[in-house]
Design an enzyme around this catalytic site. Structure first.
Site, mmCIF file in Angstrom:
data_model
loop_
_atom_site.group_PDB
_atom_site.id
_atom_site.type_symbol
_atom_site.label_atom_id
_atom_site.label_comp_id
_atom_site.label_asym_id
_atom_site.label_seq_id
_atom_site.Cartn_x
_atom_site.Cartn_y
_atom_site.Cartn_z
ATOM 1 N N SER A 59 -2.403 -0.056 6.420
ATOM 2 C CA SER A 59 -1.940 -1.378 6.853
ATOM 3 C C SER A 59 -2.574 -2.420 5.953
ATOM 4 O O SER A 59 -3.735 -2.274 5.554
ATOM 5 C CB SER A 59 -2.360 -1.607 8.316
ATOM 6 O OG SER A 59 -2.264 -2.981 8.627
ATOM 7 N N GLY A 77 1.880 3.187 2.176
ATOM 8 C CA GLY A 77 2.887 3.241 3.251
ATOM 9 C C GLY A 77 4.171 2.546 2.815
ATOM 10 O O GLY A 77 5.271 3.106 2.922
ATOM 11 N N HIS A 78 4.023 1.316 2.291
ATOM 12 C CA HIS A 78 5.197 0.594 1.792
ATOM 13 C C HIS A 78 5.867 1.385 0.665
ATOM 14 O O HIS A 78 7.093 1.471 0.601
ATOM 15 C CB HIS A 78 4.786 -0.766 1.213
ATOM 16 C CG HIS A 78 4.171 -1.720 2.184
ATOM 17 N ND1 HIS A 78 2.881 -2.171 2.081
ATOM 18 C CD2 HIS A 78 4.684 -2.326 3.291
ATOM 19 C CE1 HIS A 78 2.621 -3.019 3.057
ATOM 20 N NE2 HIS A 78 3.694 -3.131 3.816
ATOM 21 N N ARG A 136 -3.581 -5.083 6.928
ATOM 22 C CA ARG A 136 -4.670 -5.666 7.723
ATOM 23 C C ARG A 136 -5.955 -4.839 7.656
ATOM 24 O O ARG A 136 -7.008 -5.324 8.073
ATOM 25 C CB ARG A 136 -4.242 -5.843 9.181
ATOM 26 C CG ARG A 136 -3.192 -6.932 9.358
ATOM 27 C CD ARG A 136 -2.998 -7.321 10.818
ATOM 28 N NE ARG A 136 -2.233 -8.552 10.956
ATOM 29 C CZ ARG A 136 -0.931 -8.613 11.240
ATOM 30 N NH1 ARG A 136 -0.242 -7.516 11.440
ATOM 31 N NH2 ARG A 136 -0.323 -9.786 11.346
ATOM 32 N N HIS A 161 0.870 -1.181 0.000
ATOM 33 C CA HIS A 161 0.000 0.000 0.000
ATOM 34 C C HIS A 161 0.906 1.229 0.000
ATOM 35 O O HIS A 161 2.146 1.100 -0.018
ATOM 36 C CB HIS A 161 -0.939 -0.023 1.215
ATOM 37 C CG HIS A 161 -0.236 -0.244 2.529
ATOM 38 N ND1 HIS A 161 0.663 0.658 3.051
ATOM 39 C CD2 HIS A 161 -0.266 -1.280 3.398
ATOM 40 C CE1 HIS A 161 1.114 0.208 4.196
ATOM 41 N NE2 HIS A 161 0.586 -0.980 4.432
HETATM 42 P P1 AMP Z 1 4.583 -4.984 6.806
HETATM 43 O O1 AMP Z 1 4.437 -5.399 5.386
HETATM 44 O O2 AMP Z 1 3.292 -4.627 7.478
HETATM 45 O O3 AMP Z 1 5.447 -5.913 7.609
HETATM 46 O O4 AMP Z 1 5.382 -3.610 6.756
HETATM 47 C C1 AMP Z 1 6.600 -3.497 6.082
HETATM 48 C C2 AMP Z 1 7.226 -2.174 6.405
HETATM 49 O O5 AMP Z 1 6.326 -1.129 6.023
HETATM 50 C C3 AMP Z 1 7.478 -1.993 7.916
HETATM 51 O O6 AMP Z 1 8.710 -1.316 8.091
HETATM 52 C C4 AMP Z 1 6.303 -1.153 8.340
HETATM 53 O O7 AMP Z 1 6.569 -0.366 9.481
HETATM 54 C C5 AMP Z 1 6.112 -0.281 7.118
HETATM 55 N N1 AMP Z 1 4.751 0.266 7.084
HETATM 56 C C6 AMP Z 1 3.586 -0.412 7.248
HETATM 57 N N2 AMP Z 1 2.538 0.430 7.203
HETATM 58 C C7 AMP Z 1 3.046 1.673 7.021
HETATM 59 C C8 AMP Z 1 2.473 2.979 6.917
HETATM 60 N N3 AMP Z 1 1.164 3.176 6.968
HETATM 61 N N4 AMP Z 1 3.309 4.023 6.734
HETATM 62 C C9 AMP Z 1 4.658 3.847 6.674
HETATM 63 N N5 AMP Z 1 5.254 2.648 6.770
HETATM 64 C C10 AMP Z 1 4.458 1.567 6.945
#
Ligand code: AMP
Length: 290
Positions: A176, A27-28, A178, A25
């Site tokens: 997220s 964020g990533h 999720r 998304h």
């Molecule tokens: P995940 O795929 O949820 O394990 O997240 C992978 C990376 O993306 C981790 O370093 C998370 O902290 C970061 N991340 C997840 N959601 C966000 C967000 N909304 N904004 C910035 N970074 C994010």
């Protein structure tokens, strides 16, 4: 993967890794963009790591879409998408687990006792596979950033850690993977988590220094949504995650929230730095100086 990274480094290029569990998304994507600004070869890893999920958690249900992820990663500037299979990462006979004490035993660690062991172990493995100069993590998982920094310090990984700000939806909900679990009704109520953080942040900025009152501000907001079950809320020192009854001038505070919204567990946080101490009055300084 190691050969590609070593070749890049040999040619004077900086390798930057962005570890993710996929279902990308915005964020990533902001992390991938930040990686591109800080290095030359951007490696995005995509691995839904079974060892950081407890048996009762959502490993099987976790959303996955490799094709979509690879397009999105490439568009955001990733040069390589590294997506090992579970049995490549943990082949038969695999027997090593990294356990970090202290920082990983509090808060998330208390609620999810094996989670950060899984995170620390997979991050170490991903660092050894991708050999990065820099790794970018999101502030969204604040405690995870502290755990990773501890891992890097303790095991001498030659990796600089960059923490990138949380990207939010229009109503403030932290993005997220999720969030896709939320029904439209619950999704429409999820903005309250950010409202709770904002209210607490404003209370601190207005001079509130009592941890219990700061927590109560967050709880009051969260309790306005009947479907929310609070896992924890807290205002803690941002480096140690220690709870102090009151906060001191100049201290950096982390406001941390974990809730269940229906069956979906969501976490979020905000950081606030308290203003430095005012200069002591002149007369007092003079007396102390004697
Ligand atoms: P995940 O795929 O949820 O394990 O997240 C992978 C990376 O993306 C981790 O370093 C998370 O902290 C970061 N991340 C997840 N959601 C966000 C967000 N909304 N904004 C910035 N970074 C994010």
């Amino acid at each position: 993967m190691q050969k590609i990274s070593l070749a890049a480094k040999y040619n004077g290029r900086k390798v930057v890794v962005v570890p993710t569990m996929g279902y990308l998304h915005a964020g990533h994507l902001s992390l991938i963009k930040k990686a591109g600004e800080n290095g030359d070869l951007v490696v995005t890893t995509l691995f839904v790591n079974p060892t950081q999920f407890a048996p009762n958690e959502d490993f099987e249900a976790y959303p996955r879409d490799l094709e979509r992820d690879s397009l999105m990663a490439e568009e955001s500037g990733a040069d390589i998408l590294f997506y090992p299979a579970v049995d490549e990462m943990y082949p038969g006979g695999y027997n090593t687990n990294i356990r970090i004490k202290g920082i990983s035993e509090k808060l998330e660690g208390e609620k999810r006792p094996t989670h950060f062991n899984g995170v620390a172990t997979v991050v170490a493995k991903l660092f050894n596979a991708t050999l990065p100069d820099i790794a970018v993590f999101g502030q969204k998982d604040y405690q995870q950033t502290l755990v990773v920094k501890q891992l890097v310090r303790d095991l001498n990984f030659p990796v600089q850690i960059i923490v990138s700000p949380t990207v939010r939806e229009a109503d403030g909900l932290a993005m997220s993977s999720r969030n896709t679990y939320l029904s439209p009704d619950l999704r429409s109520k999820a903005g309250i988590i950010f409202e709770a953080l904002e209210a607490a942040r404003m209370a601190v900025e207005d001079g509130e220094r009592d941890r219990k009152i700061i927590n109560a501000v967050m709880l009051k907001h969260l309790r306005s949504v009947a479907e929310i079950k609070v896992d924890y809320v807290c205002a803690v020192d941002a480096s140690t995650l220690e709870e102090a009854p009151k906060f001191e001038p100049g201290q950096r505070i982390a406001l941390l929230i974990a809730v269940y919204l229906g069956k979906t567990r969501l976490i979020d946080n905000a950081l606030v730095t308290l203003p430095p101490a005012e200069f002591p009055p002149r007369k007092k300084r003079f007396v102390e100086g004697l």
